[in-house]
Design an enzyme around this catalytic site. Structure first.
Site, mmCIF file in Angstrom:
data_model
loop_
_atom_site.group_PDB
_atom_site.id
_atom_site.type_symbol
_atom_site.label_atom_id
_atom_site.label_comp_id
_atom_site.label_asym_id
_atom_site.label_seq_id
_atom_site.Cartn_x
_atom_site.Cartn_y
_atom_site.Cartn_z
ATOM 1 N N ARG A 1 0.977 -1.180 0.055
ATOM 2 C CA ARG A 1 0.032 -0.191 -0.013
ATOM 3 C C ARG A 1 0.735 1.166 0.039
ATOM 4 O O ARG A 1 0.576 2.258 -0.835
ATOM 5 C CB ARG A 1 -1.115 0.096 1.251
ATOM 6 C CG ARG A 1 -2.031 1.152 1.511
ATOM 7 C CD ARG A 1 -2.650 1.692 0.338
ATOM 8 N NE ARG A 1 -3.241 0.891 -0.484
ATOM 9 C CZ ARG A 1 -3.302 1.015 -1.865
ATOM 10 N NH1 ARG A 1 -2.821 2.161 -2.508
ATOM 11 N NH2 ARG A 1 -3.732 0.253 -2.784
ATOM 12 N N GLU B 1 5.739 40.670 -10.206
ATOM 13 C CA GLU B 1 4.275 40.113 -10.414
ATOM 14 C C GLU B 1 3.660 41.514 -11.017
ATOM 15 O O GLU B 1 3.699 42.545 -10.322
ATOM 16 C CB GLU B 1 3.682 39.774 -9.316
ATOM 17 C CG GLU B 1 2.471 38.936 -9.456
ATOM 18 C CD GLU B 1 1.536 38.514 -8.238
ATOM 19 O OE1 GLU B 1 1.961 37.299 -7.978
ATOM 20 O OE2 GLU B 1 0.974 39.220 -7.700
ATOM 21 N N LYS C 1 2.489 26.042 -5.019
ATOM 22 C CA LYS C 1 1.169 25.313 -4.415
ATOM 23 C C LYS C 1 1.339 24.111 -4.498
ATOM 24 O O LYS C 1 0.491 23.408 -5.401
ATOM 25 C CB LYS C 1 -0.118 26.115 -5.279
ATOM 26 C CG LYS C 1 -0.191 27.439 -5.104
ATOM 27 C CD LYS C 1 -1.215 28.008 -5.755
ATOM 28 C CE LYS C 1 -1.587 29.458 -5.534
ATOM 29 N NZ LYS C 1 -2.725 30.131 -6.628
ATOM 30 N N ASP D 1 -0.263 38.406 -14.120
ATOM 31 C CA ASP D 1 -1.059 37.685 -13.433
ATOM 32 C C ASP D 1 -2.633 37.853 -13.582
ATOM 33 O O ASP D 1 -2.876 39.135 -13.425
ATOM 34 C CB ASP D 1 -0.870 38.033 -11.977
ATOM 35 C CG ASP D 1 -1.652 36.723 -11.118
ATOM 36 O OD1 ASP D 1 -1.735 35.865 -11.483
ATOM 37 O OD2 ASP D 1 -1.762 37.107 -9.799
ATOM 38 N N LYS E 1 6.352 40.809 -5.274
ATOM 39 C CA LYS E 1 4.770 40.829 -5.317
ATOM 40 C C LYS E 1 4.085 42.102 -4.914
ATOM 41 O O LYS E 1 5.228 42.948 -4.203
ATOM 42 C CB LYS E 1 4.061 39.733 -4.754
ATOM 43 C CG LYS E 1 4.552 38.306 -5.098
ATOM 44 C CD LYS E 1 3.585 37.226 -4.397
ATOM 45 C CE LYS E 1 4.076 35.801 -4.999
ATOM 46 N NZ LYS E 1 3.011 34.827 -4.447
#
Lengths: 279, 279, 279, 279, 279, 279
Positions: free
Chosen positions: C99, C196, C134, C217, C166
């Site tokens: 597993r 950004e 992420k 973005d 940013k």
């Protein structure tokens, strides 16, 4: 001057305390358990301070009640025989932590101080003094921080955050051109490509390949002058090899961008500190 | 020359590799995955070799197929430009481990070499050169091993395996007499009792207290001569403070037993090694 | 396709085994201690394989005698119901590891497979598909490797190997100009500076500041077209926000350099594998 | 809703921070060291919250002064665009921890949310929805907690706290009868015995062997109806295999006790959160 | 009575809690999350208390709000059925930590208590009772501390802080003389040299070699008397082998210095404690 | 007899070696580096062997060339003065590992042997002897394995794999009925519910609540007889409290299912082993 991640400091201090205290401080038992002391940390050299967070962490781990009042900050210049900080708290724990705390401080201040002595020669130029990966095992990040405290700058921290194409990589790829292209295709796009250059011919090839930074290794001052001309502002130029105090003055005139040297981190002249207890 | 426990070496190497490789060696990807190389490690200085087990462990952790053939052993003297060992195996892994392996070797050989330069002045005497606890954080045991490779001897490894009664302990206990007695009653009976002595009066008190070893700290040669007479072979005599190459010759004549100095482990002059790949 | 450092894999597998086996596999005791089995790993989906080193390491840690013969390599495409590898060895240990080994394989192949499905839409362009930070906690490097197996490329691995300025950084610095300058002065010179960008005005400012990469973005396709024109090949252009399969076709035509999306690593569609024992 | 042992959370957060921050947050240096901020965490989806303890721990480890005020608790339903919590404290540390903290929250809330979407179909029945051991490596306990937050129940946590006799165990023991008996004799008496059943004949044998729980795997609804009749309330019945939202309605009518599915933990649809700083 | 380094205690408690709590305390969920309790720890035997720091650390790690008020200190004698300490705080966490905390206390108090029972027979002599390296794996330092709490003294803590020359070492060196000399030359000068002696002839040789301590192993009382005479105050005498309560009285008369026995740390009679909750 | 997961053994051995060897075995240096020896491990008591995997692992970690030939297996009975195994290999490493290896063997064989002495009294009954959570900190799984070697059975391993409802849980829930129901609703369905019972009235309530196992604590033999009647085969009956060798004979007649006692793991009578080197 942002220090390094606290978890790294914490773990280095834990290890250093373990190797000094082991199964217990045998002599400390001579000090009454609740005795309190005040002690002054004196710097015996002219030095650049570095290592406060490690020094503090040592006593934090031994006894959170110990208070430390700092009279200087990391990166500041201290004159001989000045008091750097004052500790107040349990005598036994101060004595148990004394050597470990000072070992960090003397090592890191030593690196900052020697760095500053190199940087001084470059003050009137725009050249940045860089460190290398020639560091003391286990202290890479700590020493890179000490270099910053001494006015130097960091080259890549390790193999993971910079591309430096050396002789073996070029031979394996077939040519500088192919090595640079290959690296550009496969590395994070946030990284520049640096190539180690030993001849002017290689410099020409690396410029054609549009490498971002040239590491001119072990070249004479004359050869460096030619390299600066050939480069003609296209790439950034970093010089390494045989970097002595004496030669820095000459190098400062050449129109290069960076000088890197292992000497500031692989050799070590510990700064002399002593801890004086108030009687 | 027995090395230090393998688990300590293993863990130091794992950490040193982690701080250099981190998320991966970006440039190594330029080398074909299965390329094999032979490389020769050259020592660029006259030096005492130290650190083989760490050097070997670096490549063991990266790739167990890499073969290393050593031409010298730890503790042996190497002349400038000699080949220390030859590596054969996967090119990419040799390149990835090169800097970390050499950082251990240059640091520990540096300590062994400087130790040997001090020991040389004591060759005709029976005096043993001792290290201290002034070491580079995280490398205590490794440096103590390097001191042994250089012909020196180890003082206590930490606070756990030796009693050294200093000024603060004496003040807390009330007198040298009480401090020694107290220590003898409470420490493992396998340990001798050492007292730090700053005046001849203190020496007299410590002799009365039957301390086993006297640490004569920061005394002039003249004062040391008197101390030797007063002691009259009762206790072992260890001298520390202001230990320079120049002064060692004089100290060698005085009839003392040990000289201890932090200089051999807190300062560092890295030995210069380079790795040459066969083309 | 170079995998990630073996120490990371080793430690992830040790932890995953610990959380599954804990104090011991209670049911395994039903299998005779020396029984041997052969088992075939079947892939139930069309997928890109990823995770061999983890799968292998699971069984290495349990029993070094277990043999695994792979029929595919990481990064290769597998058709539904094909046999991926064959295991031979101690039945009890194969069952105990089954597993955990499959959990790694299904997770990482899932990430590689979804990455490949995005990359497919960009095949005819020169645009590279990039991942983000992420990721699933604890699996950052593993997932970044899976992205490479799926034909994608890695953005910075963490906060340590890339500069991404940013909104908050700009506000704190006062302007894009100052933020870029500040970053260039203080970061390793081997790193490019990425900013950004949310408006075309900011793009103009960042170009003036000579930022190396623009992260455009949440812009519409029309706005992106204008950005490409304004940029006029000066900086590299990366697009993020609302990246869907459907939109990729249009983005592929716009003359941008990179597309980055968190979707390939924060969502997960596990690939279905099963282990069939020979009777 | 008791969370999982804090030591597990602490260690997962330490690792996740290490993989994101590594040698340091390069861009954070752009933020003044003592700047304070207030930031609001917004949930962009309709979701079940899960992961507060991890989110909090991230900031605890970076800076114990950061305050977090929660507006929802784990297990609560949040509507799109609601504010989940408010952070106040050092700007640089909030920015450094932002991504790691949100990666935990988006992963665990994603698992809780998808679990709740399955559980909804079973609300009017007494059937419990169970998870499996098909989890993301390293997150077993965290995901099992998320399942509880979503209204599901936990099957065994690993191989150590439950007996599940599968095909291979039965073959090795010789028969279901022998396998059950053997398990009962050798396992802690606090554990029930569960057997994986693929045919009605096997069900009959397992009932004869007095197994406590039957895992009816990959059976059609019709076959399940027969199984319920044959079982006649003797053992508990758990159904697995091909568990879709659509089929749940039918399964809810069948008189079974548990439904288990790997889909809620092996696939992942991260919940979308964003952190908005007050200007 | 200085305890052992806190990092050792911390890590032992973390491990002990992990092996008891694992993935979580299933039964604790029956206690309401915010319920508070007061509980009294009762000692059911006449005993010497030992282990407070471990007991306290267990609850510290679970919940820093739990208050413990101690009525006795480590090393103090407790009469049967006395209350040792009172805990106040979260009921669930007190219940979760109860067994682990008491396992430390019952183990270490057991060792202290049995040590005290041996020491009692030596009260009127100057003989010190010593422990050995025959300890329970993982609890070496903890048990050595318990021995001190019981009035005993510590022999060397491990192989690293004492020289004990045994039969095999003598055979390898060629003679007792050579073994002692060799040891003296190569060990830290802060350590005494101890030799294991089985015959009076060996004793004579070891005295000639000026060994510091003689470990007289498995000698009859008569033989010990002769040894004391031969030794004539030259070396310290330690007796081991067949040390029973009964024999201690006789040994106390013989003029030896130390008695060492493994029985006090390798066997264990746990002290009986129970925790009574106020209703 | 399946042993415990190898990672637990590995880590326990690493820790035990560290606490014994620390910075190095000082006396071992007296043995020539390449000397080879053969040594025989003799058991000085009649005992049940337990701990082979730990003994072997000690020498594996020190020197993989050391060969061990076992003449008995864990769980087998050894008569006094028999040779248990023979070691061949490097003398220095055998001496360095000797004490640590024997400390594991004497501790675990001691637990197995005392367990067997209890089990003997139950041989003619079907009653199983169970251990408890009253174990030596850090050795929970190792001791539970030793209990199995001695013919006993394991109760739950920790708080994570069994439900045991005690007085405090019942008070908090309001009644036995509610506590059992609550536990059944919230625990993995693979676990039985056990209730600690102090009166016959409580037994009646627990039967009504359909608890699976009754822990009859501190009841007289007469009271136990009544409990067996009342229970009438409904639940399993476990007896604890005041379990002496003498009383076991009577208990064996009563028709109960399990007897549990902390005495076999909280007290310890180490088995006596010695290692004899061939001269």
């Amino acid at each position: 001057m942002p220090s390094i991640p606290q978890t790294i400091i914490r773990s280095q201090v834990t290890q250093a305390l373990a190797e000094d205290i082991g199964s217990g401080d045998l002599t400390a038992a001579l000090i009454p358990e609740n005795k309190q002391s005040t002690a002054h940390l004196i710097c015996r050299d002219n030095a650049i301070l570095c290592g406060q967070d490690w020094f503090t962490e040592v006593f934090q781990q031994l006894n959170q009640q110990i208070q430390i009042k700092w009279h200087y900050s990391d990166g500041e210049s201290i004159a001989e025989d000045q008091c750097v900080c004052t500790l107040t708290g349990n005598s036994r724990d101060i004595l148990t932590g004394e050597r470990t705390a000072m070992n960090f401080l003397q090592t890191l201040s030593g690196t900052a101080t020697v760095t500053a002595s190199y940087v001084k020669h470059l003050e009137k130029s725009n050249i940045k003094l860089l460190d290398t990966r020639k560091t003391i095992p286990g202290l890479r990040e700590a020493q890179k921080y000490a270099v910053r405290c001494g006015g130097g700058y960091n080259h890549r921290h390790g193999l993971f955050d910079g591309i430096l194409i050396k002789e073996n990589h070029i031979m394996a790829a077939g040519s500088i051109q192919k090595a640079v292209q290959n690296a550009r295709n496969n590395s994070p796009h946030t990284l520049k490509i640096e190539v180690e250059i030993e001849t002017l011919e290689e410099l020409q090839q690396a410029l054609t390949a549009q490498a971002d930074i040239m590491l001119l290794d072990n070249m004479s001052n004359d050869m460096l002058k030619q390299a600066v001309e050939i480069n003609n502002q296209q790439a950034k130029l970093e010089v390494s090899g045989d970097i002595t105090h004496k030669r820095l003055k000459d190098l400062a005139q050449l129109g290069i961008d960076y000088i890197s040297t292992g000497a500031i981190t692989k050799h070590l002249t510990a700064t002399d500190f002593s801890l004086r207890f108030e009687s």
